[in-house]
Write a protein that holds these residues in place. Structure first.
Motif, PDB file in Angstrom:
ATOM      1  N   VAL A 215       0.857  -1.191   0.000  1.00 14.89           N
ATOM      2  CA  VAL A 215       0.000   0.000   0.000  1.00 14.89           C
ATOM      3  C   VAL A 215       0.893   1.242   0.000  1.00 14.89           C
ATOM      4  N   SER A 216       0.971   1.901  -1.148  1.00 10.94           N
ATOM      5  CA  SER A 216       1.833   3.081  -1.296  1.00 10.94           C
ATOM      6  C   SER A 216       1.194   4.311  -0.661  1.00 10.94           C
ATOM      7  N   GLU A 217       2.002   5.311  -0.444  1.00  8.31           N
ATOM      8  CA  GLU A 217       1.518   6.583   0.110  1.00  8.31           C
ATOM      9  C   GLU A 217       0.529   7.230  -0.854  1.00  8.31           C
ATOM     10  N   ASP A 218       0.756   7.074  -2.147  1.00 10.14           N
ATOM     11  CA  ASP A 218      -0.175   7.615  -3.148  1.00 10.14           C
ATOM     12  C   ASP A 218      -1.554   6.975  -3.018  1.00 10.14           C
ATOM     13  N   PHE A 219      -1.577   5.679  -2.789  1.00  9.79           N
ATOM     14  CA  PHE A 219      -2.846   4.974  -2.626  1.00  9.79           C
ATOM     15  C   PHE A 219      -3.534   5.404  -1.335  1.00  9.79           C
ATOM     16  N   VAL A 220      -2.763   5.593  -0.281  1.00  6.61           N
ATOM     17  CA  VAL A 220      -3.311   6.068   0.993  1.00  6.61           C
ATOM     18  C   VAL A 220      -3.981   7.421   0.774  1.00  6.61           C
ATOM     19  N   ASN A 221      -3.296   8.312   0.058  1.00  2.67           N
ATOM     20  CA  ASN A 221      -3.860   9.636  -0.228  1.00  2.67           C
ATOM     21  C   ASN A 221      -5.128   9.531  -1.069  1.00  2.67           C
ATOM     22  N   PHE A 222      -5.140   8.605  -1.998  1.00  2.00           N
ATOM     23  CA  PHE A 222      -6.315   8.388  -2.851  1.00  2.00           C
ATOM     24  C   PHE A 222      -7.515   7.957  -1.997  1.00  2.00           C
ATOM     25  N   VAL A 223      -7.309   7.016  -1.102  1.00  2.00           N
ATOM     26  CA  VAL A 223      -8.387   6.537  -0.220  1.00  2.00           C
ATOM     27  C   VAL A 223      -8.855   7.659   0.698  1.00  2.00           C
ATOM     28  N   ARG A 224      -7.928   8.429   1.211  1.00  2.00           N
ATOM     29  CA  ARG A 224      -8.306   9.562   2.074  1.00  2.00           C
ATOM     30  C   ARG A 224      -9.141  10.582   1.304  1.00  2.00           C
ATOM     31  N   LEU A 225      -8.761  10.844   0.061  1.00  2.00           N
ATOM     32  CA  LEU A 225      -9.523  11.763  -0.785  1.00  2.00           C
ATOM     33  C   LEU A 225     -10.940  11.241  -1.018  1.00  2.00           C
TER      34      LEU A 225
END
Length: 184
Positions: free
Chosen positions: A76-86
């Motif tokens: 789980v990349s930081e980009d994916f984490v940001n996507f889920v948060r968005l």
């Protein structure tokens, strides 16, 4: 459903464009979105996501915790984490299934491939599958991955679905066409 698709489309496009720029990004994001859709589709998770008692940070954290438990922390990349948060912040977690489906369509388009479902009255052997895949490749100008589903209710023949293309070569379909022609 059209409204959900309309809402999901920009998120799918953004995920696709981001993943396209990364090495092995398309495949990785495909896997992550599939896991995310499975997690969000769970009945208990849907109840948590729709709960007004949880903040969007809590909802995103809960979803990400289950995703990490499924695929591992490093996947789980930081980009994916940001996507889920968005998605959580914009109250769009409910659209993840549509986002994942639209992403897969964009990915298939970019890779010039398509999945074809062949509904057949009988099991097909490898030679028959290869022949169908080759014929569809010629027609659609794409690599074709054939999935066969046995449906004994067809009586004979097959129904092929590949994207927007539907070819009804089933005995039932042919009889229906014949009946329509007779009525005219």
């Amino acid at each position: 459903m059209a409204e959900t698709t309309t809402v999901a489309r920009p998120y799918a496009r953004a995920a696709f464009e981001h993943a396209k720029g990364k090495k092995s990004g398309l495949k990785k994001w495909s896997e992550l979105l599939t896991v995310l859709a499975t997690v969000v589709h769970d009945t208990a998770m849907q109840a948590a996501i729709s709960s007004p008692a949880l903040s969007f940070e809590d909802k995103a954290g809960l979803v990400l915790d289950v995703c990490r438990a499924t695929v591992g922390d490093k996947a789980v990349s930081e980009d994916f984490v940001n996507f889920v948060r968005l998605l959580a912040e914009n109250r769009r977690l409910e659209t993840v299934t549509e986002i994942a489906a639209l992403y897969e369509m964009l990915k298939a388009e970019a890779e010039k491939s398509i999945k074809a479902e062949v509904r057949s009255a009988f099991e097909l052997d490898d030679a028959q599958k290869a022949k169908i895949a080759e014929a569809l490749k010629q027609r659609l100008q794409r690599d074709v991955d054939v999935d066969v589903v046995v449906d004994e209710s067809l009586l004979g023949g097959a129904i092929i679905r590949a994207g927007d293309v539907v070819i009804d070569g089933s005995a039932r379909g042919q009889l229906a066409k014949f009946a329509t022609a007779l009525r005219q």
